[in-house]
Write a protein that holds these residues in place. Structure first.
Motif, PDB file in Angstrom:
ATOM      1  N   GLY A   6       0.830  -1.214   0.000  1.00 39.15           N
ATOM      2  CA  GLY A   6       0.000   0.000   0.000  1.00 39.15           C
ATOM      3  C   GLY A   6       0.856   1.252   0.000  1.00 39.15           C
ATOM      4  O   GLY A   6       0.562   2.217  -0.715  1.00 39.15           O
ATOM      5  N   GLN A   7       1.926   1.239   0.782  1.00 41.77           N
ATOM      6  CA  GLN A   7       2.836   2.385   0.813  1.00 41.77           C
ATOM      7  C   GLN A   7       3.498   2.591  -0.541  1.00 41.77           C
ATOM      8  O   GLN A   7       3.668   3.730  -0.991  1.00 41.77           O
ATOM      9  N   LYS A   8       3.857   1.508  -1.200  1.00 42.72           N
ATOM     10  CA  LYS A   8       4.439   1.599  -2.545  1.00 42.72           C
ATOM     11  C   LYS A   8       3.421   2.179  -3.527  1.00 42.72           C
ATOM     12  O   LYS A   8       3.768   2.998  -4.388  1.00 42.72           O
ATOM     13  N   ALA A   9       2.159   1.797  -3.384  1.00 45.75           N
ATOM     14  CA  ALA A   9       1.105   2.344  -4.245  1.00 45.75           C
ATOM     15  C   ALA A   9       0.952   3.844  -4.008  1.00 45.75           C
ATOM     16  O   ALA A   9       0.810   4.623  -4.960  1.00 45.75           O
ATOM     17  N   ASP A  45     -12.844  -3.640   5.989  1.00 47.04           N
ATOM     18  CA  ASP A  45     -13.536  -3.042   7.128  1.00 47.04           C
ATOM     19  C   ASP A  45     -12.684  -2.966   8.390  1.00 47.04           C
ATOM     20  O   ASP A  45     -12.816  -2.026   9.169  1.00 47.04           O
ATOM     21  N   ASP A  46     -11.804  -3.919   8.591  1.00 46.97           N
ATOM     22  CA  ASP A  46     -11.014  -3.954   9.825  1.00 46.97           C
ATOM     23  C   ASP A  46      -9.632  -3.318   9.682  1.00 46.97           C
ATOM     24  O   ASP A  46      -8.836  -3.329  10.615  1.00 46.97           O
ATOM     25  N   PHE A  47      -9.327  -2.724   8.538  1.00 46.28           N
ATOM     26  CA  PHE A  47      -8.027  -2.081   8.331  1.00 46.28           C
ATOM     27  C   PHE A  47      -8.086  -0.652   8.844  1.00 46.28           C
ATOM     28  O   PHE A  47      -8.977   0.112   8.481  1.00 46.28           O
ATOM     29  N   THR A  48      -7.140  -0.276   9.706  1.00 49.80           N
ATOM     30  CA  THR A  48      -7.162   1.058  10.323  1.00 49.80           C
ATOM     31  C   THR A  48      -5.851   1.825  10.157  1.00 49.80           C
ATOM     32  O   THR A  48      -5.626   2.815  10.831  1.00 49.80           O
ATOM     33  N   MET A  49      -4.994   1.397   9.252  1.00 45.12           N
ATOM     34  CA  MET A  49      -3.679   2.032   9.111  1.00 45.12           C
ATOM     35  C   MET A  49      -3.576   2.888   7.851  1.00 45.12           C
ATOM     36  O   MET A  49      -2.517   2.973   7.226  1.00 45.12           O
ATOM     37  N   GLN A  50      -4.655   3.571   7.493  1.00 45.75           N
ATOM     38  CA  GLN A  50      -4.648   4.424   6.309  1.00 45.75           C
ATOM     39  C   GLN A  50      -3.545   5.488   6.370  1.00 45.75           C
ATOM     40  O   GLN A  50      -2.858   5.705   5.373  1.00 45.75           O
ATOM     41  N   PRO A  51      -3.339   6.163   7.518  1.00 47.08           N
ATOM     42  CA  PRO A  51      -2.255   7.158   7.551  1.00 47.08           C
ATOM     43  C   PRO A  51      -0.880   6.560   7.252  1.00 47.08           C
ATOM     44  O   PRO A  51      -0.068   7.194   6.577  1.00 47.08           O
ATOM     45  N   GLN A  52      -0.634   5.346   7.720  1.00 46.99           N
ATOM     46  CA  GLN A  52       0.647   4.709   7.454  1.00 46.99           C
ATOM     47  C   GLN A  52       0.806   4.375   5.968  1.00 46.99           C
ATOM     48  O   GLN A  52       1.909   4.441   5.432  1.00 46.99           O
ATOM     49  N   VAL A  53      -0.288   4.029   5.307  1.00 46.48           N
ATOM     50  CA  VAL A  53      -0.245   3.795   3.856  1.00 46.48           C
ATOM     51  C   VAL A  53       0.139   5.087   3.147  1.00 46.48           C
ATOM     52  O   VAL A  53       1.041   5.119   2.313  1.00 46.48           O
ATOM     53  N   VAL A  54      -0.519   6.176   3.509  1.00 43.49           N
ATOM     54  CA  VAL A  54      -0.294   7.463   2.850  1.00 43.49           C
ATOM     55  C   VAL A  54       1.123   7.976   3.104  1.00 43.49           C
ATOM     56  O   VAL A  54       1.672   8.720   2.294  1.00 43.49           O
ATOM     57  N   GLY A  57       3.590   8.069   0.225  1.00 42.68           N
ATOM     58  CA  GLY A  57       3.636   9.223  -0.667  1.00 42.68           C
ATOM     59  C   GLY A  57       4.108  10.488   0.025  1.00 42.68           C
ATOM     60  O   GLY A  57       4.906  11.251  -0.515  1.00 42.68           O
ATOM     61  N   SER A  58       3.633  10.713   1.240  1.00 33.49           N
ATOM     62  CA  SER A  58       3.995  11.927   1.974  1.00 33.49           C
ATOM     63  C   SER A  58       5.487  11.995   2.256  1.00 33.49           C
ATOM     64  O   SER A  58       6.092  13.065   2.171  1.00 33.49           O
ATOM     65  N   ASN A  59       6.079  10.864   2.598  1.00 31.18           N
ATOM     66  CA  ASN A  59       7.514  10.855   2.886  1.00 31.18           C
ATOM     67  C   ASN A  59       8.342  11.226   1.661  1.00 31.18           C
ATOM     68  O   ASN A  59       9.409  11.821   1.791  1.00 31.18           O
ATOM     69  N   LEU A  60       7.834  10.904   0.479  1.00 29.57           N
ATOM     70  CA  LEU A  60       8.530  11.282  -0.751  1.00 29.57           C
ATOM     71  C   LEU A  60       8.589  12.805  -0.883  1.00 29.57           C
ATOM     72  O   LEU A  60       9.632  13.370  -1.223  1.00 29.57           O
ATOM     73  N   CYS A  88      -4.955   3.164  -3.803  1.00 32.12           N
ATOM     74  CA  CYS A  88      -5.162   4.486  -3.213  1.00 32.12           C
ATOM     75  C   CYS A  88      -5.324   5.536  -4.305  1.00 32.12           C
ATOM     76  O   CYS A  88      -4.942   5.338  -5.451  1.00 32.12           O
ATOM     77  N   GLU A  89      -5.913   6.627  -3.876  1.00 33.12           N
ATOM     78  CA  GLU A  89      -6.105   7.784  -4.754  1.00 33.12           C
ATOM     79  C   GLU A  89      -5.720   9.004  -3.938  1.00 33.12           C
ATOM     80  O   GLU A  89      -6.152   9.147  -2.793  1.00 33.12           O
ATOM     81  N   ILE A  90      -4.897   9.869  -4.514  1.00 32.41           N
ATOM     82  CA  ILE A  90      -4.413  11.043  -3.784  1.00 32.41           C
ATOM     83  C   ILE A  90      -4.694  12.305  -4.584  1.00 32.41           C
ATOM     84  O   ILE A  90      -4.492  12.359  -5.787  1.00 32.41           O
ATOM     85  N   GLU A  91      -5.144  13.300  -3.860  1.00 36.36           N
ATOM     86  CA  GLU A  91      -5.390  14.631  -4.422  1.00 36.36           C
ATOM     87  C   GLU A  91      -4.545  15.601  -3.599  1.00 36.36           C
ATOM     88  O   GLU A  91      -4.386  15.426  -2.396  1.00 36.36           O
TER      89      GLU A  91
END
Length: 97
Positions: A6-9, A45-54, A57-60, A88-91
């Protein structure tokens, strides 16, 4: 997907956004700052690590532009589905010089 996939995506999504910004502005040095990043993460439904996925991209942005320019406000939202089954989709909102 795993968290790392997910982080790679998110990383690839951010690269695509930077490529589009470069195509539109002609020079990424015209970026004054990244104001806001809004990310949707395709999640079970049980996944709660969305910020860690993002973070993928943010770290880049932080790596390339530094903390002053490359650390925007951020929102990471879970989505039960995204177009084409993408991870993921980022704006982003960017202020130019």
């Amino acid at each position: 997907l795993t968290l790392e996939q997910g982080q790679k995506a998110a990383y690839n999504c951010m690269l695509n956004l930077l490529a589009n910004l470069h195509a539109k502005t002609g020079d990424l040095n015209k970026i004054k700052r990244f104001v806001k990043v809004l990310a949707f993460v395709n999640s079970a439904d049980d996944f709660t690590m969305q910020p860690q996925v993002v973070n993928g991209g943010s770290n880049l942005l932080k790596e390339i532009f530094g903390e002053e320019i490359g650390v925007p406000a951020r929102t990471a939202i879970a989505a039960n589905t995204l177009p084409g089954g993408i991870a993921c989709e980022i704006e982003m909102l960017v202020e130019l010089k």
